[in-house]
Design a protein around this motif. Structure first.
Motif, PDB file in Angstrom:
ATOM      1  N   LEU A 143     -31.336   0.348 -22.663  1.00 34.46           N
ATOM      2  CA  LEU A 143     -31.758   0.351 -23.983  1.00 34.46           C
ATOM      3  C   LEU A 143     -33.495   0.230 -24.025  1.00 34.46           C
ATOM      4  N   GLY A 144     -33.999  -0.739 -23.279  1.00 27.79           N
ATOM      5  CA  GLY A 144     -35.157  -0.770 -23.373  1.00 27.79           C
ATOM      6  C   GLY A 144     -36.168   0.199 -22.608  1.00 27.79           C
ATOM      7  N   ALA A 145     -35.387   0.853 -21.848  1.00 28.18           N
ATOM      8  CA  ALA A 145     -35.984   2.296 -21.081  1.00 28.18           C
ATOM      9  C   ALA A 145     -35.880   3.521 -22.054  1.00 28.18           C
ATOM     10  N   SER A 146     -35.280   3.370 -23.047  1.00 31.76           N
ATOM     11  CA  SER A 146     -34.602   4.487 -23.864  1.00 31.76           C
ATOM     12  C   SER A 146     -35.514   5.357 -24.399  1.00 31.76           C
ATOM     13  N   GLY A 147     -37.034   5.028 -24.460  1.00 28.25           N
ATOM     14  CA  GLY A 147     -38.252   5.759 -24.837  1.00 28.25           C
ATOM     15  C   GLY A 147     -38.965   6.594 -23.883  1.00 28.25           C
ATOM     16  N   GLY A 148     -38.283   6.465 -22.814  1.00 29.09           N
ATOM     17  CA  GLY A 148     -38.715   7.244 -21.504  1.00 29.09           C
ATOM     18  C   GLY A 148     -37.984   7.614 -20.666  1.00 29.09           C
TER      19      GLY A 148
END
Length: 285
Positions: A143-148
């Motif tokens: 979820l924390g990496a969902s923008g990349g």
């Protein structure tokens, strides 16, 4: 009406300190740390609390026998209220994730929420239980990496998921106690987790901090499991589960620092002693 203290006990409020580090580790690994990250961490906390409330609602019959001091069997929170809290927190968590990270974050938050409820309602007491809970934590990192690029956060997600498997496997014996085989297996798993947290192709000075934080994690959680191996009583098992929950920020901090965010990794790891202190007032398990 339930008090704030009752609700805090229902959702295991202090244990939420182990949650934001998932998102931060994932964001650091994917290179997406930014203004949206705190909101995604907040969404993760809401989903975690939802899972705790749903857990107690689903277990209310069993808790009446094994843990009558909990809020629902103790009559301090009605089952319908607990279900409403769980459903409301789930909706709020998914909505916050979508608002902060758009469709890509929602594409992770929805299966994360489904996995949380699937664990509580179906998988928890089956052989698949530890794996489903591990998947929840792995998705939390993603979820924390969902923008990349999600693939860059997969190693961190797998590491956190493996740790979660060990904690969940132990938690299934919190009431009955265990045999020595269980802590032997989970301790071996913790050794693998610690090794993966510091794995690098070419060690440099920058690896000192992740190694130190990993050693802290391994000493705290590994020591608790070693005590279970020596005395696999229910009390020792509960203590090890608590150590696994409250000690997770040290592992998350190591993963965050390994991704190049050293000061942030230290801040994440600092939640570990605070979580242990708060756990003396509200049980994290």
């Amino acid at each position: 009406m339930p008090t704030l203290a009752d609700l805090a006990e229902l959702v295991r409020a202090p244990a939420a300190l182990s949650v934001p580090g998932d998102v931060l580790a994932g964001a650091a690994a994917a290179g997406t740390l930014g203004p949206r990250t705190p909101a995604l961490a907040g969404a993760s906390v809401l989903l975690y609390w939802a899972g705790m409330a749903a857990n107690d609602w689903a277990d209310r019959g069993l808790d009446a026998v094994e843990r009558p001091e909990r809020p629902i069997p103790g009559g301090r929170i009605a089952p319908a209220t607990a279900f409403g809290v769980a459903a409301g927190l789930t909706a709020a968590g998914v909505a916050l994730a979508a608002a902060a990270g758009g469709r890509r974050a929602a594409a992770v938050a929805v299966p994360l929420a489904a996995s949380v409820w699937g664990y509580d309602l179906a998988a928890k007491n089956t052989a698949a239980g530890p794996a489903v809970m591990a998947a929840c934590r792995g998705l939390d990192v993603l979820l924390g990496a969902s923008g990349g690029r999600l693939v860059r956060a997969v190693p961190a997600a797998v590491t956190v998921a493996a740790h979660t498997w060990t904690v969940t496997a132990l938690s299934r014996r919190e009431v009955t106690g265990a045999d020595q085989l269980l802590p032997a297996r989970t301790l071996a798993g913790t050794a693998v987790v610690a090794a993966s947290a510091v794995a690098t192709r070419r060690p440099t000075r920058a690896d000192v901090l992740p190694a130190a934080l990993t050693a802290w994690y391994a000493a705290r959680y590994g020591g608790a499991q070693a005590r279970v191996y020596a005395d696999p009583s229910a009390g020792r098992v509960r203590a090890a589960v608590g150590a696994g929950i409250t000690g997770l920020p040290a592992l998350q901090g190591a993963l965050t620092a390994r991704a190049g965010a050293g000061w942030l990794g230290i801040a994440v790891a600092a939640a570990a002693p605070l979580a242990r202190r708060l756990a003396r007032k509200v049980s994290p398990t």
